[in-house]
Scaffold this active site. Structure first.
Site, mmCIF file in Angstrom:
data_model
loop_
_atom_site.group_PDB
_atom_site.id
_atom_site.type_symbol
_atom_site.label_atom_id
_atom_site.label_comp_id
_atom_site.label_asym_id
_atom_site.label_seq_id
_atom_site.Cartn_x
_atom_site.Cartn_y
_atom_site.Cartn_z
ATOM 1 N N GLU A 4 -3.413 6.107 1.525
ATOM 2 C CA GLU A 4 -3.215 4.696 1.863
ATOM 3 C C GLU A 4 -4.369 4.256 2.743
ATOM 4 O OE1 GLU A 4 0.629 3.912 3.512
ATOM 5 O OE2 GLU A 4 0.021 1.998 4.382
ATOM 6 N N LYS B 223 0.827 -1.214 0.000
ATOM 7 C CA LYS B 223 0.000 0.000 0.000
ATOM 8 C C LYS B 223 0.860 1.263 0.000
ATOM 9 C CE LYS B 223 -2.242 -1.189 3.787
ATOM 10 N NZ LYS B 223 -1.871 -2.597 3.951
ATOM 11 N N THR B 224 1.830 1.312 0.906
ATOM 12 C CA THR B 224 2.623 2.535 1.035
ATOM 13 C C THR B 224 3.383 2.832 -0.252
ATOM 14 O OG1 THR B 224 2.864 2.206 3.416
ATOM 15 C CG2 THR B 224 4.475 3.638 2.343
#
Length: 506
Positions: A200, A148-149
């Site tokens: 995110e 995600k990041t």
């Protein structure tokens, strides 16, 4: 490890989410229409909570906060005007305070939360605060078990390359972006007229249901955070619920190579949602055709809905190549007509997020890398990427791993998979479990993993013993991975000094 459901239809299950009226009030519309001028952020020093504080500051709000200890995000927030106390104290709440922001890590008996409730001050969850601070913008949300990041940072970089200046919020420092959240590239610049935001979306407590994205990426979906969701069925239900949160006309972007994400896309498609797939398969609209990885990045050739595209990435590894495809597909969906070549050029400027294959340096001839990997699949992918790098060196080296398990529940649930992943390293040492938000569980420790692993995987009693073992075993040209989501990163500087000293360079 129990796999995520792959069937196209699932029995109806009510997803679990921390967002509810009661202990934590849901206010995703905040601060729209509200007379809110000041906020207090409990545990402001965390990556996610500091992002809320940063956006509030840049929105012109008065920000205060607290945390149990100092950290890397606190000094920059103070410099930007936040008043932050170390330790939790009801007296830190200003007399004219309008709102308190908390996360799942904040206990219900926190003195500041108790004081806020006694005074009738609304308490909202981090995700609801983010949704409110970014309201009015076309939202690109990045969800999934892993990546995600990185994908969030890639999407911001891609949009900048195409001339946009989105707001963003993510759960780690990203040197390329200057900070982990912002309303635009420059904090002192006037508010951006480009109404886009990239966020995110954290599935750990179901709070991602606060978001209503225009474009939603799901990088993958497999069991994790079962301490909150209970089982994989409820976790999957939370992701299904998130797809229902898509804004009208929105697009779901899923990785076709991941069974869980692929099945999620299938179910969404059956409900009439627009679904775009990326990956290596023939049915992927964003299809990877060629991939050449090296120590300094990767060159990829892809088929897009608009034709062939070549991109040069500044990060390496197949998992990052897939993240790049997700970022491109999501930004193109959110900005129809965007120049794909410009998006790809922006993507190439992204050099990685903090603690995501973050090269700390070379000490005693050993390359040391910090990485946030705390799930078996992440550990396996990071070791595989490291294996490719040392194999390509003029003098091939070994892959060594220092690993700190994160959460007793995760260590227990995935012990077999952690053992298998770590056994792929040449040598690995496992630290005691980092408890984070959990109470200690005496039944779970490093041996819960090492007893199931190869002989090359050993437990260590703490940081000091880890340093001793690494110094004794490491050789020039080795690559050492320091893996975990806890405080293992704080061990790295001392370990590197010890490596240098042992080789006569201190």
């Amino acid at each position: 490890m129990t796999a995520a459901p792959e069937n196209g239809s699932l029995p109806p299950v009510t997803p679990r989410t921390i967002l509810r009226a009661g202990d934590v009030v849901t206010r995703p519309d905040w601060p729209a229409g509200e007379d809110v001028r000041s906020v207090h952020v409990v545990r402001i020093g965390g990556a996610g909570m500091s992002a809320v504080a940063r956006l509030a500051l840049e929105s012109g709000l008065t920000v205060s906060g607290s945390d149990s200890q100092d950290g890397q995000f606190i000094a920059p927030l103070r410099a930007a005007g936040a008043r932050i106390g170390i330790g939790f104290d009801a007296d830190l709440l200003d007399a004219d305070l309008d709102l308190v922001v908390v996360s799942t890590a904040v206990r219900a008996d926190n003195p500041e939360v108790l004081a806020a409730r006694e005074r009738g001050i609304p308490v909202i969850h981090r995700a609801a605060a983010l949704a409110g601070l970014l309201s009015g913008r076309g939202l690109i949300a990045i969800a999934g078990t892993h990546g995600k990041t990185t994908t969030t940072g890639m999407a911001v970089s891609a949009l900048r390359g195409a001339g946009h200046d989105p707001a963003w919020a993510l759960g780690a420092a990203v040197p390329d972006l200057g900070r982990n959240a912002g309303l635009g590239a420059e904090p002192s610049a006037p508010p951006s007229t480009t109404a886009l935001a990239v966020v995110e979306a954290d599935e750990s407590d179901g709070s991602f249901l606060a978001f209503t994205p225009r474009s939603l990426v799901v990088t993958n979906l497999e069991p994790d955070h079962l301490d909150f969701h209970g089982d994989v069925t409820h976790l999957t239900a939370a992701f299904d619920a998130l797809t229902r949160q898509l804004a009208p006309g929105g697009t779901l972007v899923v990785c076709a190579d991941d069974p869980g994400a692929r099945a999620l896309g299938q179910r969404a498609e059956e409900r009439g949602l627009t679904v775009v797939r990326y990956g290596t398969g023939e049915d992927a609209r964003w299809a990877l055709r060629q991939e050449r990885n090296g120590p300094r990045g990767a060159e990829i050739e892809i088929d897009t809905p608009s034709g062939e595209l070549t991109a040069q990435l500044s990060v390496t590894g197949h998992h990052n190549v897939l993240n790049a495809l997700g970022a491109l597909a999501a930004t193109a969906a959110a900005v129809p007509g965007a120049d794909l070549t410009a998006l790809a050029a922006g993507l190439g400027t992204f050099t990685g997020a903090s603690r995501r294959f973050d090269v700390a340096g070379t000490a005693g001839g050993v390359t040391v890398v910090d990485d946030y990997a705390h799930h078996p699949r992440e550990v396996a992918a990071t070791i595989a990427a490291a294996r490719g790098i040392v194999a390509a060196q003029p003098q091939p080296g070994r892959v060594l791993v220092g690993f700190q398990p994160h959460l007793f529940s995760r260590t227990r649930d995935f012990a077999v998979d952690f053992a298998a992943a770590l056994s792929a390293a040449d040598l690995a040492w496992v630290l005691p479990v980092y408890a984070a938000r959990e109470d200690p569980d005496p039944r779970v420790d490093a041996r819960t993993v090492t007893d199931l692993a190869a002989e090359s995987v050993e437990p260590v009693a703490g940081a000091e013993q880890l340093v001793d073992r690494v110094v004794a075993a490491a050789r020039p040209d080795d690559l050492l991975l320091m893996l975990g989501a806890g405080d293992i990163v704080e061990v790295t500087p001392g370990l590197m000094a010890a490596l240098d000293s042992a080789r006569g360079r201190g």
